[in-house]
Scaffold this active site. Structure first.
Site, PDB file in Angstrom:
ATOM      1  N   LYS A 171       0.869  -1.174   0.000  1.00  0.00           N
ATOM      2  CA  LYS A 171       0.000   0.000   0.000  1.00  0.00           C
ATOM      3  C   LYS A 171       0.910   1.230   0.000  1.00  0.00           C
ATOM      4  O   LYS A 171       1.409   1.641   1.044  1.00  0.00           O
ATOM      5  CB  LYS A 171      -0.872  -0.017   1.261  1.00  0.00           C
ATOM      6  N   GLU A 246       9.032   1.659  11.414  1.00  0.00           N
ATOM      7  CA  GLU A 246      10.075   2.682  11.269  1.00  0.00           C
ATOM      8  C   GLU A 246       9.355   4.026  11.298  1.00  0.00           C
ATOM      9  O   GLU A 246       8.636   4.379  10.372  1.00  0.00           O
ATOM     10  CB  GLU A 246      10.816   2.453   9.957  1.00  0.00           C
ATOM     11  N   CYS A 280      13.227  10.551   7.221  1.00  0.00           N
ATOM     12  CA  CYS A 280      13.066  10.056   8.601  1.00  0.00           C
ATOM     13  C   CYS A 280      14.360  10.222   9.391  1.00  0.00           C
ATOM     14  O   CYS A 280      14.333  10.499  10.568  1.00  0.00           O
ATOM     15  CB  CYS A 280      12.587   8.611   8.605  1.00  0.00           C
ATOM     16  N   GLU A 379       9.219  15.743  15.137  1.00  0.00           N
ATOM     17  CA  GLU A 379       9.650  15.667  13.749  1.00  0.00           C
ATOM     18  C   GLU A 379       8.931  16.751  12.952  1.00  0.00           C
ATOM     19  O   GLU A 379       7.702  16.745  12.865  1.00  0.00           O
ATOM     20  CB  GLU A 379       9.271  14.275  13.233  1.00  0.00           C
TER      21      GLU A 379
HETATM   22  P1  NAD Z   1       1.367   8.705   7.661  1.00  0.00           P
HETATM   23  O1  NAD Z   1       1.977   7.924   8.738  1.00  0.00           O
HETATM   24  O2  NAD Z   1      -0.052   9.135   7.785  1.00  0.00           O
HETATM   25  O3  NAD Z   1       1.453   7.901   6.260  1.00  0.00           O
HETATM   26  C1  NAD Z   1       2.395   6.857   5.999  1.00  0.00           C
HETATM   27  C2  NAD Z   1       1.667   5.700   5.295  1.00  0.00           C
HETATM   28  O4  NAD Z   1       0.678   5.151   6.179  1.00  0.00           O
HETATM   29  C3  NAD Z   1       0.897   6.113   4.030  1.00  0.00           C
HETATM   30  O5  NAD Z   1       0.959   5.075   3.074  1.00  0.00           O
HETATM   31  C4  NAD Z   1      -0.524   6.270   4.539  1.00  0.00           C
HETATM   32  O6  NAD Z   1      -1.500   6.122   3.523  1.00  0.00           O
HETATM   33  C5  NAD Z   1      -0.595   5.128   5.528  1.00  0.00           C
HETATM   34  N1  NAD Z   1      -1.643   5.275   6.563  1.00  0.00           N
HETATM   35  C6  NAD Z   1      -2.172   6.428   7.079  1.00  0.00           C
HETATM   36  N2  NAD Z   1      -3.119   6.140   7.989  1.00  0.00           N
HETATM   37  C7  NAD Z   1      -3.209   4.796   8.071  1.00  0.00           C
HETATM   38  C8  NAD Z   1      -3.998   3.887   8.832  1.00  0.00           C
HETATM   39  N3  NAD Z   1      -4.907   4.323   9.719  1.00  0.00           N
HETATM   40  N4  NAD Z   1      -3.794   2.563   8.678  1.00  0.00           N
HETATM   41  C9  NAD Z   1      -2.886   2.104   7.805  1.00  0.00           C
HETATM   42  N5  NAD Z   1      -2.110   2.905   7.026  1.00  0.00           N
HETATM   43  C10 NAD Z   1      -2.267   4.237   7.159  1.00  0.00           C
HETATM   44  O7  NAD Z   1       2.268   9.958   7.403  1.00  0.00           O
HETATM   45  P2  NAD Z   1       1.816  11.354   6.745  1.00  0.00           P
HETATM   46  O8  NAD Z   1       0.519  11.865   7.267  1.00  0.00           O
HETATM   47  O9  NAD Z   1       1.887  11.139   5.304  1.00  0.00           O
HETATM   48  O10 NAD Z   1       2.915  12.312   7.332  1.00  0.00           O
HETATM   49  C11 NAD Z   1       2.725  12.883   8.625  1.00  0.00           C
HETATM   50  C12 NAD Z   1       4.018  12.943   9.385  1.00  0.00           C
HETATM   51  O11 NAD Z   1       4.539  11.622   9.522  1.00  0.00           O
HETATM   52  C13 NAD Z   1       5.124  13.706   8.696  1.00  0.00           C
HETATM   53  O12 NAD Z   1       5.045  15.059   8.928  1.00  0.00           O
HETATM   54  C14 NAD Z   1       6.340  13.073   9.309  1.00  0.00           C
HETATM   55  O13 NAD Z   1       6.626  13.666  10.538  1.00  0.00           O
HETATM   56  C15 NAD Z   1       5.932  11.642   9.510  1.00  0.00           C
HETATM   57  N6  NAD Z   1       6.419  10.749   8.428  1.00  0.00           N
HETATM   58  C16 NAD Z   1       7.499   9.998   8.688  1.00  0.00           C
HETATM   59  C17 NAD Z   1       8.003   9.174   7.698  1.00  0.00           C
HETATM   60  C18 NAD Z   1       9.212   8.335   7.929  1.00  0.00           C
HETATM   61  O14 NAD Z   1       9.917   8.007   6.998  1.00  0.00           O
HETATM   62  N7  NAD Z   1       9.465   7.924   9.135  1.00  0.00           N
HETATM   63  C19 NAD Z   1       7.413   9.124   6.442  1.00  0.00           C
HETATM   64  C20 NAD Z   1       6.267   9.905   6.213  1.00  0.00           C
HETATM   65  C21 NAD Z   1       5.797  10.704   7.233  1.00  0.00           C
END
Ligand code: NAD
Length: 477
Positions: A171, A246, A280, A379
Site C-alpha cells: 500500500k 520505522e 526520517c 519531527e
Molecule cells: P502517515 O503515517 O499518515 O502515512 C504513511 C503511510 O501510512 C501512508 O501510506 C498512509 O497512507 C498510511 N496510513 C495512514 N493512515 C493509516 C492507517 N490508519 N492505517 C494504515 N495505514 C495508514 O504519514 P503522513 O501523514 O503522510 O505524514 C505525517 C508525518 O509523519 C510527517 O510530517 C512526518 O513527521 C511523519 N512521516 C514519517 C516518515 C518516515 O519516513 N518515518 C514518512 C512519512 C511521514
C-alpha cells in the site's frame, strides 16, 4: 489513469473511485490513481496466497535470486524513467530522484545475492538428538509505504521480503504511487509470477487500515508517522501479527570543538536539506560544543542563506514539500518558533521561477532552541535545523538522548576515545562518526529504538525480520 496491480494485471478498484495525483512543484493535478478499499485488499491477498501456494514456494532460493537480479537489471535500464516519475510525483530534484532509482537497483541486487545465504543452525543437544533451525518466510507480507522515498523504501522492504521467500501486498502513500506501480510492471515483465508483488493504492485510513486488519497478512512492515505506527500496532495486536515499525526521528548531529568543520559543514547541511527535510533520518538537531558554537553557526548561516529552493526539474538544493498540508505543518512550527522568541540565524530563498501554487519552504537555521521546545522534540519533516549548545561530553549525551526518538545520530570529533564513547552512549539505531548516513548503504541495518520503532530493515539483518525461526529436534537414539 493509474490502476492497481494485482496478479500481474492492472486492475481498477472495486470502488470505481479515484484520487487526483498532484505535482508538488505547481500544486496541479496531472494523473489519477485508484481509491481502493478492503475489497481490493482482499483480491490482492487472494492473488498473493495463490502465488505462495503454487509457484512461489516451489522456487528455490537460487531461482528467487535470479529473478531479483533480473529485476535489478530491468530497473537499471528504466532508471531515468522511474526517476522522472518519482520526481514529478514527489517534487524531488533530479539528482535526488536519480539517486533513489540507483538505490532501488542496488536493493534488488543486494537482496538477490542474499537469498541463498540465509540459513539456520545446528544446535548441540543431548545424546541421541539432532537439532537444527529453519528460517521460514512469514507468507504474505504487507508493506505500508510513505511518500518521502517510495522507491528506496519499497526496495528495502519488498526486496528483503521477497528474498526471504515471502510474497507481498503493498500500500503506497496516496501522495506517491507512480514509480512503484511501474516497478511492479517491470517485475512481471522479468518473470515474477502473478501475485508475488501486488500494489493497491488509496487512503491510509481506508485501504491501509484494511491491509493492517486483513487476517491473510502474516507480517506488516510500516514506515511513517508515530501516530499511524501506533494504530497499526494496535490493529496487528488483535491477531498477534508481527510488525516492523520505522517511525522517524529527531536525530542529533553532535559537533565537538575539535571536529573538522570543513568536512562537517556540507554534510550537516545536506542531512537537513536533502529531500526538503522530509527524511526520517534527517539530522534535524544540531548540538554544538560551546567553543565552536558561534564560529560554526556563522559559517552555517552563510551557507543556509545561499540555499535555493525551486521546481523539481531545476535541480536546486531542494524542491517543494509533498503537499499543502505538509507546508502548513512546517509553517506552523516556524510560527511557534517566532512566538517563543527563537532566533533565526539564516534562511534560504525560494526562487522566482517557483509557481505560487507549489509547496515551497526555504531552509531555516534556528539557534538556542530550548531542549523542551517542540522544535527540539518533534519531527518537523521540513528543512528546519534547530541548533543548541552543550558544555561537555556528558551534557552532549544528555541532550542527544532527550527526545522520545532514537533513529540516527552523527558525532563529529577527532578524539578516538570519544568517538567510541559517544557511539555507545547515544541511544539510536545507527551512529555515524565523522560522516552522516555513510552514503545510504543498503548493506547497513536501519531502524530505531524508543518511539522511532523497532525491527530492522536494510542489510542482511532485515531478512531475520522477514522470516520466522522453526526449531526441529529429531530423536534418533
Ligand atoms: P502517515 O503515517 O499518515 O502515512 C504513511 C503511510 O501510512 C501512508 O501510506 C498512509 O497512507 C498510511 N496510513 C495512514 N493512515 C493509516 C492507517 N490508519 N492505517 C494504515 N495505514 C495508514 O504519514 P503522513 O501523514 O503522510 O505524514 C505525517 C508525518 O509523519 C510527517 O510530517 C512526518 O513527521 C511523519 N512521516 C514519517 C516518515 C518516515 O519516513 N518515518 C514518512 C512519512 C511521514
Amino acid at each position: 489513469m493509474q490502476l492497481n496491480f494485482i496478479a500481474n494485471q492492472p486492475v481498477p478498484s472495486r470502488t470505481g473511485q479515484t484520487l487526483a495525483v498532484l505535482d508538488p512543484s505547481d500544486g496541479q493535478p496531472f494523473d489519477a490513481l485508484q481509491r481502493s478499499d478492503a475489497r481490493d485488499i482482499d483480491d490482492a491477498v487472494r492473488a498473493a496466497r495463490e502465488c505462495l501456494d503454487t509457484g512461489w514456494s516451489r522456487l528455490s532460493a537460487a531461482e528467487r535470486s535470479r529473478l531479483l537480479m533480473r529485476l535489478s537489471a530491468r530497473v537499471a535500464e528504466h532508471a531515468d524513467e522511474l526517476a522522472a516519475l518519482e520526481q514529478r510525483d514527489c517534487g524531488k530534484p533530479t539528482r535526488q530522484a536519480r539517486a533513489d532509482a540507483a538505490a532501488l537497483v542496488r536493493y534488488f541486487e543486494f537482496y538477490a545475492g542474499s537469498c541463498d545465504k540465509l540459513h539456520g543452525e545446528t544446535i548441540p543437544y543431548q545424546d541421541g538428538y539432532s537439532v537444527f533451525t529453519w528460517r521460514e518466510p512469514h507468507g504474505i507480507t504487507g508493506h505500508i509505504i510513505p511518500w518521502n522515498y517510495p522507491m528506496q523504501i519499497f526496495g528495502r522492504s519488498v526486496g528483503g521480503a521477497l528474498a526471504a521467500g515471502n510474497v507481498c501486498v503493498v500500500k503506497p502513500a496516496e501522495d506517491a504511487c507512480l514509480s512503484l506501480l511501474r516497478v511492479a510492471q517491470l517485475a512481471a515483465e522479468v518473470g515474477f509470477p502473478a501475485g508475488a508483488i501486488n500494489i493497491v493504492t488509496g487512503y491510509g485510513h481506508e485501504v491501509g487500515d484494511a491491509l493492517a486488519r486483513h487476517p491473510g497478512i502474516d507480517h506488516i512492515s510500516f514506515t511513517g508517522s508515530p501516530h499511524v505506527g501506533t494504530l497499526i500496532q494496535q490493529v496487528a495486536a488483535e491477531r498477534h501479527c508481527p510488525v516492523t515499525l520505522e517511525l522517524g526521528g529527531k536525530s542529533p548531529q553532535i559537533v565537538f570543538a575539535d571536529a573538522d568543520l570543513d568536512a562537517a559543514i556540507p554534510v550537516i547541511i545536506n542531512a537537513i536539506v536533502q529531500n526538503a527535510g522530509q527524511t526520517c533520518s534527517a539530522g534535524s538537531r544540531l548540538l554544538i560544543e560551546e567553543a565552536a558554537y558561534e564560529p560554526l553557526l556563522q559559517r552555517l548561516g552563510q551557507a543556509f542563506a545561499a540555499l535555493r529552493v525551486g521546481p523539481a526539474t531545476m535541480d536546486l538544493d531542494a524542491g517543494p514539500l509533498i503537499r499543502a498540508s505538509q507546508l502548513q505543518r512546517v509553517a506552523g512550527f516556524l510560527d511557534e518558533a517566532q512566538a517563543a522568541g527563537i532566533t533565526t540565524v539564516a534562511q534560504g530563498t525560494v526562487v522566482a521561477e517557483a509557481p505560487a501554487t507549489g509547496f515551497y519552504q526555504a531552509p531555516v537555521l534556528l539557534r538556542d532552541v530550548p531542549v523542551n521546545h517542540r522544535l527540539a522534540q518533534e519531527e518537523v519533516f521540513g528543512p528546519v535545523l534547530a541548533a543548541m549548545r552543550f558544555r561537555d561530553e556528558d551534557h552532549a549525551v544528555e541532550l542527544a538522548n532527550a527526545t522520545k526518538f532514537g533513529l540516527v545520530a552523527g558525532v563529529w570529533t577527532r578524539d578516538g576515545g570519544r568517538q567510541f564513547r559517544m557511539a555507545r552512549r547515544v541511544k539510536s539505531g545507527q551512529v555515524f562518526v565523522n560522516n552522516y548516513g555513510a552514503g545510504g548503504g543498503v548493506e547497513l541495518p536501519f531502524g530505531g529504538v524508543k518511539s522511532s520503532g523497532y525491527g530492522r530493515e536494510k542489510g542482511f539483518e532485515a531478512l531475520y525480520g522477514f522470516t520466522t525461526l522453526k526449531t526441529v529436534a529429531v530423536r534418533h537414539g
